[in-house]
Design a protein around this motif. Structure first.
Motif, PDB file in Angstrom:
ATOM      1  N   MET A   1       6.111   9.458   4.126  1.00 15.91           N
ATOM      2  CA  MET A   1       5.080  10.080   3.289  1.00 15.91           C
ATOM      3  C   MET A   1       4.417  11.241   4.025  1.00 15.91           C
ATOM      4  SD  MET A   1       3.329   7.139   0.956  1.00 15.91           S
ATOM      5  CE  MET A   1       3.149   5.787   2.069  1.00 15.91           C
TER       6      MET A   1
ATOM      7  N   ASP B   1       2.996  14.223   1.478  1.00 16.68           N
ATOM      8  CA  ASP B   1       2.244  13.510   0.447  1.00 16.68           C
ATOM      9  C   ASP B   1       0.735  13.576   0.676  1.00 16.68           C
ATOM     10  OD1 ASP B   1       4.699  12.881  -0.478  1.00 16.68           O
ATOM     11  OD2 ASP B   1       4.358  10.716  -0.634  1.00 16.68           O
TER      12      ASP B   1
ATOM     13  N   ALA C   1       7.286  -0.621   7.064  1.00 11.94           N
ATOM     14  CA  ALA C   1       6.009   0.049   6.795  1.00 11.94           C
ATOM     15  C   ALA C   1       5.937   1.372   7.561  1.00 11.94           C
ATOM     16  CB  ALA C   1       4.851  -0.866   7.171  1.00 11.94           C
TER      17      ALA C   1
ATOM     18  N   ASN D   1       0.813  -1.219   0.000  1.00  6.76           N
ATOM     19  CA  ASN D   1       0.000   0.000   0.000  1.00  6.76           C
ATOM     20  C   ASN D   1       0.845   1.267   0.000  1.00  6.76           C
ATOM     21  OD1 ASN D   1      -2.593  -0.999  -0.187  1.00  6.76           O
ATOM     22  ND2 ASN D   1      -2.743  -1.367   2.021  1.00  6.76           N
ATOM     23  N   ALA D   2       1.900   1.238   0.826  1.00  2.64           N
ATOM     24  CA  ALA D   2       2.768   2.418   0.881  1.00  2.64           C
ATOM     25  C   ALA D   2       3.369   2.695  -0.497  1.00  2.64           C
ATOM     26  CB  ALA D   2       3.872   2.202   1.920  1.00  2.64           C
ATOM     27  N   LEU D   3       3.862   1.634  -1.125  1.00  6.29           N
ATOM     28  CA  LEU D   3       4.454   1.785  -2.459  1.00  6.29           C
ATOM     29  C   LEU D   3       3.407   2.282  -3.459  1.00  6.29           C
ATOM     30  CD1 LEU D   3       6.628  -1.466  -2.618  1.00  6.29           C
ATOM     31  CD2 LEU D   3       7.509   0.868  -2.802  1.00  6.29           C
TER      32      LEU D   3
ATOM     33  N   ASN E   1       0.617   3.966  -2.921  1.00  2.00           N
ATOM     34  CA  ASN E   1       0.249   5.364  -2.700  1.00  2.00           C
ATOM     35  C   ASN E   1       1.334   6.324  -3.172  1.00  2.00           C
ATOM     36  OD1 ASN E   1      -2.250   4.735  -1.599  1.00  2.00           O
ATOM     37  ND2 ASN E   1      -1.376   4.479   0.450  1.00  2.00           N
ATOM     38  N   LYS E   2       2.575   5.968  -2.837  1.00  4.16           N
ATOM     39  CA  LYS E   2       3.683   6.846  -3.207  1.00  4.16           C
ATOM     40  C   LYS E   2       3.792   6.948  -4.732  1.00  4.16           C
ATOM     41  CE  LYS E   2       7.184   9.442  -2.176  1.00  4.16           C
ATOM     42  NZ  LYS E   2       6.990  10.667  -1.357  1.00  4.16           N
TER      43      LYS E   2
ATOM     44  N   TRP F   1       8.172   4.014   5.966  1.00  8.03           N
ATOM     45  CA  TRP F   1       7.675   4.585   4.717  1.00  8.03           C
ATOM     46  C   TRP F   1       6.460   5.494   4.918  1.00  8.03           C
ATOM     47  CZ3 TRP F   1       8.250  -0.050   0.744  1.00  8.03           C
ATOM     48  CH2 TRP F   1       9.616  -0.197   0.457  1.00  8.03           C
ATOM     49  N   TYR F   2       5.553   5.083   5.834  1.00  3.50           N
ATOM     50  CA  TYR F   2       4.376   5.936   6.055  1.00  3.50           C
ATOM     51  C   TYR F   2       4.759   7.260   6.712  1.00  3.50           C
ATOM     52  CZ  TYR F   2       1.083   2.521   4.361  1.00  3.50           C
ATOM     53  OH  TYR F   2       0.389   1.692   3.537  1.00  3.50           O
TER      54      TYR F   2
END
Lengths: 122, 469
Positions: free
Chosen positions: B255, B260, B248, A16-18, A20-21, B251-252
Motif C-alpha cells: 500500500m 495509497d 500483513a 485492517n489492510a484489506l 483500508n485497501k 500488504w502494508y
C-alpha cells in the motif's frame, strides 16, 4: 453505489489492510472477527461479496461456508487463507467458495482484481 | 532397566561359588605312601616266612634288609610308577582347567547376550529363531517359548508391518549379498502397540561363505522419534503462525509503495522495496520450513496425474528467461520423445525449478545452461548442467544435507536457505526416483534426476508442499 464487501478475518492487521485497501478502491467494506459474527451479520444485511478467512476462533471459515447456504446467501465468497493445502482449497471450493487465494502469495492489488472480476460476473 | 536384575545377581553368585572338583591325594603323599607300603610288604613277607625261626638279631637284620630293598626299589618306583602318574595327573588337571575356562567363557557370552538391554535374536538361515535374549522379551512382549522355532520378521511375531519392498531388500542384503543390513523399522509388540527400532542384522558365515546364522539387534527408538516429531511439529506450527504477520507486512508495504497513503520520495520508495524484498525472502524461508516439516512428518502427499515432463521444463524456462537474459547466459534445450507419465506435476515442477534456478544462480554471466530430457531404460532422465562455479569436492557429500550451503555458494549468494536440494532429494526419493550429480569447482555441475516411466508412487499423506516462487 459502492459495493458492500464483508471481511471475515480474525487477524486485526490483515483485516485492517484489506479494509483500508478496499476503501481506497471505492468499496464499502465491513469487518467481523470470527465466523459467528459473520453469520449474525449475514442474517441481517446483504453484501455484494465476502472475503473469508478459514482458520478463525469460535466458528471457522468452513462452517461459515456450510451455514451460509441456509441463510440463502447469494454473494460470491472469496477465500483468503494461509492454509494453501490442496485439500483445503478443494474443500472450500466444493462448499461453494468462488475462489481461493493464499494470503502470503497474493498481492493486495490481485485481491482487488479478483473482487472486481467476481463482481462483474454477478 | 526394566527386567529383574536381582535374578541376574543371584545367578552371578551361584556362578562364583560353584565348587570345583579337586583331586584329594597329593603326589608327594602318594610317593611316601607307596614307599611305606613297599617297606611294610617286604617286611611282612620276610617276617611271615621266617618269624618262628628268627632270633631277635635276625629280625633286626630283616628289617634292615627291607629298608635296603626299599631304597633299591625307590628309583624303580619313582621312574616306573610315580613319574608317569604325576604326568598323567598334570595332564588331567590341565585339561580340566581348560574345560572350565571354556565353559566359563561360553556361559559369560551367553549371559552377556541374554542380559543386554538391546534386543538380540539369533536365527537360522531361514530366519527361524534359535536364541533370543531378555531384551527381545522385554521389547516385543513375546516370551522366549513363543518365539523360538518361529520365523522372525513376520506378523505372527513382532514384524510384518513394513512394505514388501523393504523385506525384499532386507533378505537380499543379508541372505544373498551376505552383508549387514542396517535400517529403521516399524514393528508391533504383542499387545498391539507399534514401536520404531533401529536394526542391524549380520549374517554369520562359515569358512566356505555359507550363512550359518543371522544375528539381529534392535534398539527401540520410539521415544527419539516422538521427540523428533514434536520438534518438527513445532516448526510447522511456528511457520504457519509466522505467515500471518509476514502477510500483513507484505500488504502494508504494497500500500505504501503503490501510493495509497500519498506518494513516497525516491528514497522512501527504495527503502520500502528493500523491506518488501526481505519480507518475501522470509515468506519463502517459512514456506521451505513448512515443506521440510511436511516431508519429515511423513505427511507429504503425492498425487500422480498424466503429465508431460517436457512441458513443465519449457514453462519453467519461460519463467526464468528474463533472469537468464539479464545474466547473458545461454540455454540449450534437448528433448527426446517422451510419453506422458503419471507424476505429481507440482512436485515435478518443484524439482526442476529448484535445480534450474541453482544452475542460473551459480553460473557466471555468459555461461551456458543445458537441460536434457531423455527416455532411458524405463526412466525419464532429466539432466541439467551448467558451466558455473561448481561444488567444492570436499563438500560434495554434504550437498543434500538440510541447511547446508557450499562455501562458494555462500559467497556468491547470501540469500539461499540450504533447504532447496534437501527438499528436492526428499521429493525425488519419496516418489520413487533417483537424484545424483557430477561437479567440478569452477567448471560446472550436472544434476541428474530419474523418474520411472511407470510413474510416481502415490502417497496418501495429509499435506502438500508450499509452492515457492
Amino acid at each position: 453505489m459502492a459495493k458492500k464487501i464483508l471481511i471475515v478475518e480474525d487477524e486485526k492487521p490483515i483485516a485492517n489492510a484489506l479494509f483500508n485497501k478496499l476503501k481506497s478502491e471505492g468499496f464499502e467494506p465491513k469487518m467481523v472477527i470470527n465466523g459467528q459474527e459473520a453469520l449474525d451479520i449475514l442474517a441481517q444485511e446483504k453484501f455484494d461479496l465476502i472475503l473469508l478467512d478459514l482458520m478463525m476462533p469460535i466458528v471457522n471459515g468452513f462452517e461459515v461456508l456450510k451455514k451460509m447456504k441456509d441463510l440463502n446467501n447469494t454473494a460470491p465468497v472469496i477465500v483468503l487463507s494461509n492454509l494453501g493445502q490442496e485439500e483445503d482449497v478443494q474443500k472450500a471450493m466444493e462448499m461453494g467458495a468462488k475462489n481461493f487465494f493464499v494470503k502470503a502469495d497474493t498481492p493486495l492489488i490481485e485481491v482487488i482484481n479478483q473482487i472486481n472480476h467476481a463482481l462483474e460476473l454477478v | 532397566m526394566l527386567w529383574n536384575w536381582s535374578d541376574q545377581k543371584k545367578k552371578n553368585m551361584e556362578f562364583g561359588n560353584r565348587k570345583k572338583s579337586k583331586l584329594i591325594i597329593s603326589p608327594t603323599g602318594l610317593l611316601i605312601f607307596l614307599l611305606v607300603m613297599i617297606f611294610l610288604i617286604e617286611l611282612s613277607i620276610m617276617l611271615v616266612l621266617n618269624f618262628y625261626r628268627l632270633s631277635r638279631q635276625e629280625i633286626l637284620v630283616t628289617i634292615l634288609d627291607s629298608i635296603i630293598l626299599t631304597v633299591i626299589f625307590y628309583p624303580i618306583i619313582y621312574f616306573l610308577v610315580y613319574r608317569p602318574f604325576l604326568m598323567l595327573l598334570r595332564e588331567v588337571k590341565e585339561k580340566e582347567a581348560k574345560t572350565e575356562i571354556l565353559a566359563t567363557d561360553l556361559e559369560k557370552f551367553k549371559m552377556a547376550v541374554d542380559y543386554t538391554f538391546d534386543h538380540i535374536v539369533i536365527t537360522d538361515p531361514d530366519g527361524i529363531a534359535l536364541h533370543v535374549n531378555h531384551g527381545v522379551e522385554h521389547m516385543t512382549g513375546f516370551s522366549r517359548n513363543e518365539i523360538i522355532g518361529k520365523k522372525v520378521g513376520t506378523k505372527e511375531l513382532w514384524g510384518g508391518l513394513m512394505g514388501q519392498a523393504f523385506y525384499k531388500k532386507f533378505w537380499k542384503t543379508i541372505k544373498y549379498d551376505k552383508k549387514v543390513f542396517v535400517g529403521e523399522i516399524n514393528n508391533r509388540r504383542k499387545n498391539g502397540e507399534e514401536y520404531a527400532a533401529q536394526i542391524s542384522v549380520s549374517p554369520v558365515l562359515s569358512k566356505d561363505q555359507r550363512v550359518l546364522y543371522f544375528v539381529g539387534i534392535e534398539r527401540d527408538i520410539t521415544e527419539e522419534k516422538r521427540i523428533d516429531k514434536a520438534k518438527t511439529e513445532i516448526i510447522s506450527l511456528a511457520s504457519h503462525q509466522l505467515l500471518t504477520p509476514l502477510t500483513a507486512i507484505k500488504w502494508y508495504v504494497e500500500m505504501l509503495t503503490s501510493g495509497d497513503v500519498g506518494k513516497l520520495t525516491d528514497n522512501q520508495q527504495k527503502y520500502a522495496e528493500e523491506i518488501n524484498r526481505g519480507n518475501q525472502r522470509m515468506i519463502d524461508l517459512v514456506k521451505s520450513l513448512l515443506n521440510v516439516s511436511r516431508i519429515e512428518l511423513g505427511t507429504l502427499t503425492i498425487v500422480p496425474k498424466e503429465t508431460q515432463i517436457i512441458d513443465i521444463a519449457k514453462s519453467l524456462i519461460n519463467e526464468f528467461i528474463s533472469q537468464i537474459d539479464s545474466k547473458k547466459q545461454k540455454i540449450i534445450e534437448k528433448y527426446e520423445k517422451l510419453p506422458k507419465i503419471l507424476i505429481d506435476p507440482k512436485l515435478m515442477r518443484m524439482i526442476i525449478q529448484n535445480i534450474l534456478s541453482n544452475a542460473i544462480k551459480y553460473t557466471p554471466e555468459k555461461g551456458t545452461i543445458t537441460i536434457k530430457i531423455e527416455n532411458k531404460s524405463q526412466n525419464a532422465l532429466i539432466t541439467i548442467s551448467d558451466t558455473g562455479y561448481g561444488i567444492p569436492s570436499k563438500q560434495q557429500s554434504q550437498i543434500f544435507q538440510k541447511l547446508f550451503r557450499a562455501d562458494n555458494a555462500r559467497q556468491k549468494d547470501t540469500e539461499g536457505t540450504g533447504l532447496g536440494l534437501y527438499i528436492v532429494k526428499a521429493i525425488v526419493e519419496q516418489s520413487g526416483g533417483k537424484i545424483w550429480f557430477d561437479s567440478m569447482e569452477n567448471k560446472g555441475s550436472t544434476f541428474y534426476v530419474t523418474m520411472p516411466l511407470i510413474g510416481m508412487v502415490k502417497k496418501e499423506g495429509t499435506k502438500f508442499l508450499e509452492n515457492i516462487k
